[in-house]
Design an enzyme around this catalytic site. Structure first.
Site, mmCIF file in Angstrom:
data_model
loop_
_atom_site.group_PDB
_atom_site.id
_atom_site.type_symbol
_atom_site.label_atom_id
_atom_site.label_comp_id
_atom_site.label_asym_id
_atom_site.label_seq_id
_atom_site.Cartn_x
_atom_site.Cartn_y
_atom_site.Cartn_z
ATOM 1 N N GLY A 42 -32.399 46.784 43.625
ATOM 2 C CA GLY A 42 -32.167 47.961 43.042
ATOM 3 C C GLY A 42 -31.928 49.103 43.868
ATOM 4 O O GLY A 42 -31.148 50.346 43.131
ATOM 5 N N ASP A 98 -35.806 52.645 43.851
ATOM 6 C CA ASP A 98 -35.224 52.787 42.813
ATOM 7 C C ASP A 98 -36.460 53.654 41.874
ATOM 8 O O ASP A 98 -36.788 54.211 41.298
ATOM 9 C CB ASP A 98 -34.061 51.971 42.028
ATOM 10 C CG ASP A 98 -35.340 50.672 41.836
ATOM 11 O OD1 ASP A 98 -36.094 50.375 42.146
ATOM 12 O OD2 ASP A 98 -34.368 49.792 41.308
ATOM 13 N N ASP A 101 -43.621 51.077 40.259
ATOM 14 C CA ASP A 101 -44.438 51.120 38.965
ATOM 15 C C ASP A 101 -45.819 50.826 39.123
ATOM 16 O O ASP A 101 -46.557 51.844 38.926
ATOM 17 C CB ASP A 101 -43.646 49.499 38.019
ATOM 18 C CG ASP A 101 -43.894 49.232 36.559
ATOM 19 O OD1 ASP A 101 -45.356 49.530 37.025
ATOM 20 O OD2 ASP A 101 -42.874 48.531 35.785
#
Ligand code: PRP
Length: 175
Positions: A42, A98, A101
């Site tokens: 990503g 990127d 979380d």
């Protein structure tokens, strides 16, 4: 079937923020020989844009990780499937992601990379879903804090798709 529905961050907003982040990193590491490590897959598009605005000498390398457990959520049990072979001695390392979380992937990667004894280790993350954090991780350069929505584009995927979208979009059920 989930598809990209609404734009969360436009390509212009991304480019402007990436440029600002690069200026900040260039100022902080003006005289350093930087090692930029990005995480497959990503982060590749973000890293590609970021390095083109960095002004110090640098080299690039990549790590690939695989997360075990639930398919849509990071389990925190991370296996490195491609490690960097670079010599970190005396190098200032910038880990480029990127999105952060839960923070579990980043925590694992930071532990792993710090074991290679770099001169310094910092983190640049484009998107921060801060409300989802399970473990605290030191993010040195942050692009945008975003809400807890499933986003794609600019490197981020849904089932392997949409990484090439120039904007960051929220996915929703097709009408
Ligand atoms: C994304 C991202 C981080 C991780 C963050 O990778 O690139 O590595 O999830 O999640 P966490 O903070 O909850 O650990 P993903 O698994 O989507 O793989 P990809 O980069 O190949 O798309």
């Amino acid at each position: 079937m989930l598809t990209p529905k609404s734009t969360l961050i436009t390509r212009q907003e991304i480019q402007s923020r990436v440029h600002e982040m690069a200026k900040e990193i260039s100022r902080a590491h003006r005289d350093d020989d930087l090692m930029v490590i990005s995480v497959l897959k990503g982060a590749v598009i973000f890293a590609s844009d970021l390095v083109r605005h960095l002004t110090m000498p640098l080299s690039m390398d990549f790590v690939a990780v695989e997360s075990y457990g639930q398919s849509t959520e990071s389990s925190g049990i991370v296996k490195i499937t491609r490690d960097t072979e670079a010599d970190f001695t005396g190098r200032h390392v910038l880990l480029v992601e990127d999105i952060v979380d839960t923070g579990l992937t980043l925590r694992y990667l930071l532990q792993h990379l710090s074991g290679k004894k770099p001169a310094s280790l910092e983190v640049a993350v484009l998107l921060d879903k801060a409300s989802r954090r399970q473990v605290q991780v030191p993010v040195t350069y942050r692009g945008f804090e975003i809400p807890d929505a499933f986003v794609v584009g600019y490197g981020l995927d849904y089932a392997g798709r949409y990484r090439n979208l120039p904007d960051i979009m929220v996915v929703a059920e097709e009408d």
